[in-house]
Design an enzyme around this catalytic site. Structure first.
Site, PDB file in Angstrom:
ATOM      1  N   GLY A 251       7.940 -16.074  37.573  1.00 19.25           N
ATOM      2  CA  GLY A 251       9.019 -15.485  38.351  1.00 19.25           C
ATOM      3  C   GLY A 251       8.745 -14.073  38.820  1.00 19.25           C
ATOM      4  O   GLY A 251       9.521 -13.512  39.590  1.00 19.25           O
ATOM      5  N   ASP A 252       7.647 -13.500  38.357  1.00 15.35           N
ATOM      6  CA  ASP A 252       7.340 -12.110  38.725  1.00 15.35           C
ATOM      7  C   ASP A 252       7.182 -11.956  40.230  1.00 15.35           C
ATOM      8  O   ASP A 252       6.403 -12.676  40.865  1.00 15.35           O
ATOM      9  CB  ASP A 252       6.058 -11.681  38.017  1.00 15.35           C
ATOM     10  CG  ASP A 252       5.645 -10.275  38.384  1.00 15.35           C
ATOM     11  OD1 ASP A 252       6.196  -9.351  37.773  1.00 15.35           O
ATOM     12  OD2 ASP A 252       4.813 -10.102  39.281  1.00 15.35           O
ATOM     13  N   ALA A 253       7.920 -11.018  40.792  1.00 18.35           N
ATOM     14  CA  ALA A 253       7.915 -10.844  42.244  1.00 18.35           C
ATOM     15  C   ALA A 253       6.533 -10.465  42.767  1.00 18.35           C
ATOM     16  O   ALA A 253       6.104 -10.944  43.820  1.00 18.35           O
ATOM     17  CB  ALA A 253       8.944  -9.783  42.647  1.00 18.35           C
ATOM     18  N   MET A 255       3.543 -11.038  41.308  1.00 12.41           N
ATOM     19  CA  MET A 255       2.627 -12.171  41.162  1.00 12.41           C
ATOM     20  C   MET A 255       2.885 -13.201  42.254  1.00 12.41           C
ATOM     21  O   MET A 255       1.949 -13.706  42.882  1.00 12.41           O
ATOM     22  CB  MET A 255       2.816 -12.814  39.784  1.00 12.41           C
ATOM     23  CG  MET A 255       1.902 -14.001  39.525  1.00 12.41           C
ATOM     24  SD  MET A 255       2.176 -14.733  37.900  1.00 12.41           S
ATOM     25  CE  MET A 255       3.612 -15.758  38.218  1.00 12.41           C
TER      26      MET A 255
END
Length: 297
Positions: A251-253, A255
DNA sequence: CCCCAGGGCCATA
DNA sequence: TATGGCCATGGG
């Protein structure tokens, strides 16, 4: 006051320049200073705050303590701390082999050669940093971290410059939501930071306890039970603080953005999609995430 | 004005 | 279990 220098041999596939570049990229971090190719930061060792200056030269890292005389034990601890912080003991050649086998990512092995994943040895700092960074841009996140640190962290003054340590769990555990809102924390962030600090101050939550849990899944599950810690934060902390190489910040923006740029992913890939892409990188997932972040700066 | 940033909680169905 | 609103603020 300057003690004898500590020297650590630089391993293969380590680049001090890449390290400096990443740590210094753009955000004006409040927990270290960089000048003349040296990093200066406060490091807690044996109950003291040591002001350490680290410089990379040909073949070795040279570390000196600017504010204390070091005992033999201190020297040992400092060496361990720096080794862990900069991930010096890892042989990252296998990771480069995997990168080179992937057409989309092969360029990284050369472009970022020798870049190590800097850790956050203090898990309390890592957790608070995650909570602060949730859902806001990194620039503002660094502003919040700076305000918190300058207000509540220990400090050492040296040659006209003030060096700060991240505030202790005990200090933050005693704050009120309103005190943090004065620093422009949201109500939620304030509650989460105080709550996590209380758990760590009382010992309910600690790096040691987490390490006692055998598996990666158990550690994630244990962290996620805490209010304010979701999957992203749990994985980030396992990556940076416990150095678990299988961590993926789902969910990391950042990444996701990198995967969009490099691998043609959509805006919000599912965990399954990400797992599929990471599959060839088994045991090096954390490094792949980190190198993906590196492409954004 | 809008939307999105290195998310996660909580209410609702 | 899934979905949507909400949060504080700054930058595009």
């Amino acid at each position: 006051m300057k003690t004898k220098e500590i020297r650590i041999a630089i391993p293969k596939n380590f680049s001090w320049d890449e390290c400096l570049w990443y740590l210094d990229r753009n955000y004006n971090d409040c927990l270290f200073h960089i000048s003349n190719r040296s990093i200066t930061k406060l490091v807690p060792v044996n109950g003291k705050q040591l002001l350490l200056q680290v410089t990379g030269t040909n073949g070795e890292l040279i570390i000196s303590c600017l504010n204390e005389k070091l005992s033999a034990t201190d020297v040992h601890e400092v060496r361990d701390h720096i080794t862990e912080w900069l991930d010096l003991d890892r042989d990252i050649k296998p990771f480069y082999k995997l990168l080179k086998a992937n057409d989309q990512l092969a360029f990284m092995a050369k472009a970022y050669a020798g870049l190590r994943l800097p850790g956050i040895p203090d898990m309390h700092e890592a957790l608070c940093w995650c909570i602060i960074g949730q859902q806001i841009n990194l620039t503002f996140a660094h502003t919040l971290k700076r305000r918190l640190t300058e207000q509540y962290g220990a400090s050492v003054s040296h040659e006209g410059q003030i060096h700060y340590a991240f505030p202790s769990p005990e200090i933050l555990a005693g704050l009120t939501v309103d005190e943090l809102k004065l620093l422009q924390f949201s109500t939620r962030k304030a509650e989460y930071v105080i709550g996590v600090s209380q758990l760590m101050a009382e010992g309910t939550l600690s790096k040691e306890k987490l390490l006692q849990l055998g598996t990666y899944e158990e550690r994630v599950a244990s962290l996620v039970k805490v209010r304010g810690i979701g999957a992203w934060t749990a994985n980030y902390v396992l990556m940076k603080s416990l150095r678990m190489m299988q961590s993926i910040t789902y969910g990391d923006a950042g990444m996701n953005k990198a995967l969009q740029n490099l691998a043609g992913f959509g805006k919000n890939p599912s965990a399954q999609q990400v797992d599929e892409y990471f599959k060839p990188f088994k045991g090096w997932e954390a490094y792949l995430v980190f190198y993906l972040w590196r492409t954004l700066s």
